[in-house]
Design a protein around this motif. Structure first.
Motif, PDB file in Angstrom:
ATOM      1  N   GLU A  17       2.308 -24.991  18.250  1.00  0.00           N
ATOM      2  CA  GLU A  17       3.732 -24.898  18.551  1.00  0.00           C
ATOM      3  C   GLU A  17       4.116 -23.541  19.136  1.00  0.00           C
ATOM      4  O   GLU A  17       4.883 -23.470  20.109  1.00  0.00           O
ATOM      5  CB  GLU A  17       4.561 -25.146  17.296  1.00  0.00           C
ATOM      6  N   LYS A  18       3.553 -22.470  18.605  1.00  0.00           N
ATOM      7  CA  LYS A  18       3.972 -21.137  19.025  1.00  0.00           C
ATOM      8  C   LYS A  18       2.837 -20.253  19.496  1.00  0.00           C
ATOM      9  O   LYS A  18       3.033 -19.069  19.741  1.00  0.00           O
ATOM     10  CB  LYS A  18       4.705 -20.434  17.872  1.00  0.00           C
ATOM     11  N   ARG A  19       1.651 -20.843  19.642  1.00  0.00           N
ATOM     12  CA  ARG A  19       0.514 -20.013  20.057  1.00  0.00           C
ATOM     13  C   ARG A  19      -0.621 -20.885  20.570  1.00  0.00           C
ATOM     14  O   ARG A  19      -0.647 -22.110  20.375  1.00  0.00           O
ATOM     15  CB  ARG A  19       0.010 -19.188  18.873  1.00  0.00           C
ATOM     16  N   TYR A  20      -1.543 -20.219  21.257  1.00  0.00           N
ATOM     17  CA  TYR A  20      -2.838 -20.797  21.588  1.00  0.00           C
ATOM     18  C   TYR A  20      -3.871 -20.147  20.674  1.00  0.00           C
ATOM     19  O   TYR A  20      -3.799 -18.937  20.405  1.00  0.00           O
ATOM     20  CB  TYR A  20      -3.217 -20.506  23.046  1.00  0.00           C
ATOM     21  N   VAL A  21      -4.865 -20.919  20.236  1.00  0.00           N
ATOM     22  CA  VAL A  21      -5.877 -20.371  19.347  1.00  0.00           C
ATOM     23  C   VAL A  21      -7.229 -20.998  19.685  1.00  0.00           C
ATOM     24  O   VAL A  21      -7.310 -22.165  20.088  1.00  0.00           O
ATOM     25  CB  VAL A  21      -5.509 -20.618  17.866  1.00  0.00           C
ATOM     26  N   CYS A  22      -8.296 -20.194  19.562  1.00  0.00           N
ATOM     27  CA  CYS A  22      -9.646 -20.697  19.815  1.00  0.00           C
ATOM     28  C   CYS A  22     -10.393 -20.842  18.490  1.00  0.00           C
ATOM     29  O   CYS A  22      -9.909 -20.385  17.446  1.00  0.00           O
ATOM     30  CB  CYS A  22     -10.381 -19.765  20.772  1.00  0.00           C
ATOM     31  N   PRO A  23     -11.576 -21.460  18.484  1.00  0.00           N
ATOM     32  CA  PRO A  23     -12.311 -21.650  17.230  1.00  0.00           C
ATOM     33  C   PRO A  23     -12.665 -20.341  16.512  1.00  0.00           C
ATOM     34  O   PRO A  23     -12.849 -20.333  15.298  1.00  0.00           O
ATOM     35  CB  PRO A  23     -13.575 -22.398  17.671  1.00  0.00           C
ATOM     36  N   SER A  24     -12.755 -19.245  17.287  1.00  0.00           N
ATOM     37  CA  SER A  24     -13.028 -17.943  16.666  1.00  0.00           C
ATOM     38  C   SER A  24     -11.758 -17.265  16.169  1.00  0.00           C
ATOM     39  O   SER A  24     -11.807 -16.114  15.747  1.00  0.00           O
ATOM     40  CB  SER A  24     -13.750 -17.033  17.673  1.00  0.00           C
ATOM     41  N   ARG A  25     -10.643 -17.970  16.244  1.00  0.00           N
ATOM     42  CA  ARG A  25      -9.333 -17.530  15.754  1.00  0.00           C
ATOM     43  C   ARG A  25      -8.721 -16.419  16.587  1.00  0.00           C
ATOM     44  O   ARG A  25      -7.822 -15.720  16.126  1.00  0.00           O
ATOM     45  CB  ARG A  25      -9.409 -17.083  14.275  1.00  0.00           C
ATOM     46  N   HIS A  26      -9.191 -16.246  17.832  1.00  0.00           N
ATOM     47  CA  HIS A  26      -8.439 -15.401  18.752  1.00  0.00           C
ATOM     48  C   HIS A  26      -7.136 -16.132  19.065  1.00  0.00           C
ATOM     49  O   HIS A  26      -7.153 -17.336  19.381  1.00  0.00           O
ATOM     50  CB  HIS A  26      -9.226 -15.143  20.034  1.00  0.00           C
ATOM     51  N   PHE A  28      -3.101 -16.266  20.847  1.00  0.00           N
ATOM     52  CA  PHE A  28      -2.250 -15.799  21.941  1.00  0.00           C
ATOM     53  C   PHE A  28      -0.892 -16.458  21.813  1.00  0.00           C
ATOM     54  O   PHE A  28      -0.779 -17.679  21.924  1.00  0.00           O
ATOM     55  CB  PHE A  28      -2.900 -16.125  23.289  1.00  0.00           C
ATOM     56  N   ASP A  29       0.117 -15.639  21.545  1.00  0.00           N
ATOM     57  CA  ASP A  29       1.466 -16.154  21.306  1.00  0.00           C
ATOM     58  C   ASP A  29       2.049 -16.802  22.554  1.00  0.00           C
ATOM     59  O   ASP A  29       1.766 -16.372  23.686  1.00  0.00           O
ATOM     60  CB  ASP A  29       2.399 -15.031  20.861  1.00  0.00           C
ATOM     61  N   ILE A  30       2.856 -17.821  22.357  1.00  0.00           N
ATOM     62  CA  ILE A  30       3.637 -18.423  23.442  1.00  0.00           C
ATOM     63  C   ILE A  30       5.017 -17.781  23.404  1.00  0.00           C
ATOM     64  O   ILE A  30       5.708 -17.815  22.386  1.00  0.00           O
ATOM     65  CB  ILE A  30       3.745 -19.945  23.273  1.00  0.00           C
ATOM     66  N   ALA A  31       5.385 -17.142  24.506  1.00  0.00           N
ATOM     67  CA  ALA A  31       6.683 -16.464  24.578  1.00  0.00           C
ATOM     68  C   ALA A  31       7.811 -17.482  24.474  1.00  0.00           C
ATOM     69  O   ALA A  31       7.624 -18.672  24.757  1.00  0.00           O
ATOM     70  CB  ALA A  31       6.800 -15.691  25.892  1.00  0.00           C
ATOM     71  N   THR A  36       2.227 -18.044  28.090  1.00  0.00           N
ATOM     72  CA  THR A  36       1.411 -17.187  27.235  1.00  0.00           C
ATOM     73  C   THR A  36       0.780 -16.085  28.075  1.00  0.00           C
ATOM     74  O   THR A  36       0.862 -16.100  29.304  1.00  0.00           O
ATOM     75  CB  THR A  36       0.328 -18.005  26.508  1.00  0.00           C
ATOM     76  N   HIS A  37       0.151 -15.124  27.414  1.00  0.00           N
ATOM     77  CA  HIS A  37      -0.418 -13.951  28.092  1.00  0.00           C
ATOM     78  C   HIS A  37      -1.913 -13.939  27.852  1.00  0.00           C
ATOM     79  O   HIS A  37      -2.365 -13.689  26.735  1.00  0.00           O
ATOM     80  CB  HIS A  37       0.232 -12.678  27.546  1.00  0.00           C
ATOM     81  N   LEU A  38      -2.702 -14.217  28.925  1.00  0.00           N
ATOM     82  CA  LEU A  38      -4.157 -14.280  28.817  1.00  0.00           C
ATOM     83  C   LEU A  38      -4.849 -13.237  29.682  1.00  0.00           C
ATOM     84  O   LEU A  38      -6.047 -13.351  29.953  1.00  0.00           O
ATOM     85  CB  LEU A  38      -4.652 -15.683  29.181  1.00  0.00           C
ATOM     86  N   LEU A  39      -4.089 -12.231  30.123  1.00  0.00           N
ATOM     87  CA  LEU A  39      -4.657 -11.133  30.916  1.00  0.00           C
ATOM     88  C   LEU A  39      -4.965  -9.977  29.967  1.00  0.00           C
ATOM     89  O   LEU A  39      -4.050  -9.354  29.416  1.00  0.00           O
ATOM     90  CB  LEU A  39      -3.675 -10.696  31.999  1.00  0.00           C
ATOM     91  N   LEU A  40      -6.261  -9.707  29.760  1.00  0.00           N
ATOM     92  CA  LEU A  40      -6.660  -8.661  28.826  1.00  0.00           C
ATOM     93  C   LEU A  40      -6.201  -7.292  29.303  1.00  0.00           C
ATOM     94  O   LEU A  40      -6.133  -7.028  30.509  1.00  0.00           O
ATOM     95  CB  LEU A  40      -8.174  -8.671  28.650  1.00  0.00           C
ATOM     96  N   ALA A  41      -5.910  -6.426  28.360  1.00  0.00           N
ATOM     97  CA  ALA A  41      -5.337  -5.114  28.677  1.00  0.00           C
ATOM     98  C   ALA A  41      -6.232  -4.304  29.609  1.00  0.00           C
ATOM     99  O   ALA A  41      -5.742  -3.585  30.488  1.00  0.00           O
ATOM    100  CB  ALA A  41      -5.086  -4.340  27.379  1.00  0.00           C
TER     101      ALA A  41
END
Length: 284
Positions: A17-26, A28-31, A36-41
């Motif tokens: 509902e409010k985020r994306y998550v992978c099996p490793s529990r990384h 990424f919030d959904i604004a 969402t923001h998937l561009l690494l710093a």
């Protein structure tokens, strides 16, 4: 399941509902705006890359006015003809989502079941895109580091955006289609006549790319009338001319209340080869 993969570990992302998550529990919030923001710093070249807030708003106003509707219609027609019943579609450099939304809606209207995603490096553009096309996934990401799995895309759209060929080859499935849009020779010619003392046409060429076969070039030509100072300012602000024009040319443009100009787009249509052979000569 999302079309996106985790930019950290490459595993599939699941949209909650409010985020994306992978099996490793990384995670990424959904604004609140819907992207969402998937561009690494370490891949960001500035704090707020891409179009700024004003440029994104100008592009949204202009495209919402329908001036480039002929291009969107052509992209919709090509998308319908090049995809199957459940295509996976990526718009790389989607901006404020005008073309993304049109393609997604056209595919659904034809009875298909598309999964559509768009990426752009401008969060300000994606705020407009997510509002325009709520059925589409949007993420801040780079065309040179697409957060998408290998061979997972059936149709990739690249409209006036960076050509990340290595990544496009990686994510397109064998036989998948690439729609690469560039300005035609006389695109916005009358606008350029106001801005420059000696305007020159855009280069027109056919460039073969390794791993792709040329299918056709769809040429879109037309005439538009910008009948307000706001529309003229908007088109100026959304083009590269905004940064390159001498002061005198910008001042001449600012004095206009109305402008008629040509529009010209070339859509280069490619298919992803099944092997790594160099692109074949155009077939149509």
């Amino acid at each position: 399941m999302s079309l996106f993969i985790c930019p950290v570990c490459g595993a599939p992302l699941t949209r909650e509902e409010k985020r994306y998550v992978c099996p490793s529990r990384h995670s990424f919030d959904i604004a609140a705006a819907g992207y969402t923001h998937l561009l690494l710093a370490n891949r960001m070249h500035s704090k707020t890359p891409g179009d700024d807030k004003g440029m994104a708003a100008a592009r949204n106003r202009f495209l919402s006015g329908g001036y480039y509707l002929p291009l969107r219609t052509a992209l919709e027609e090509l998308a319908l003809s090049l995809t199957g019943d459940a295509p996976r579609v990526l718009d790389s450099g989607c901006g404020e989502g005008f073309y993304t939304a049109g393609i997604e809606q056209a595919l659904r209207a034809a009875g298909k079941a598309p999964a559509v995603a768009g990426i752009d490096i401008s969060k300000f553009s994606l705020r407009w895109a997510a509002k325009r096309a709520p059925q589409v996934e949007f993420a801040v990401a780079s065309a040179y580091h697409l957060p998408v799995a290998d061979s997972s895309i059936d149709l990739l759209v690249n409209c006036f955006s960076p050509l990340g060929l290595e990544e496009f080859r990686r994510v397109l499935a064998p036989g998948g289609a690439l729609l690469y849009v560039v300005p035609g020779p006389r695109h916005l010619w009358q606008l350029k006549e106001v801005l420059y003392d000696r305007p020159y046409p855009n280069e027109e060429k056919e460039t073969p790319y390794e791993g792709f076969s040329y299918q056709q070039i769809r040429r879109v030509r037309g005439q538009i009338t910008l009948d307000s100072p706001q529309a003229i300012r908007d088109i100026f602000q959304m083009t590269p001319y905004y940064w390159k024009t001498p002061k005198a040319g910008a001042e001449r443009l600012a004095q206009l209340d109305r402008l008629e100009t040509e529009i010209a787009f070339d859509i280069h249509v490619f298919r992803r080869d099944s092997g790594d052979t160099r692109a074949q000569q155009r077939t149509t």
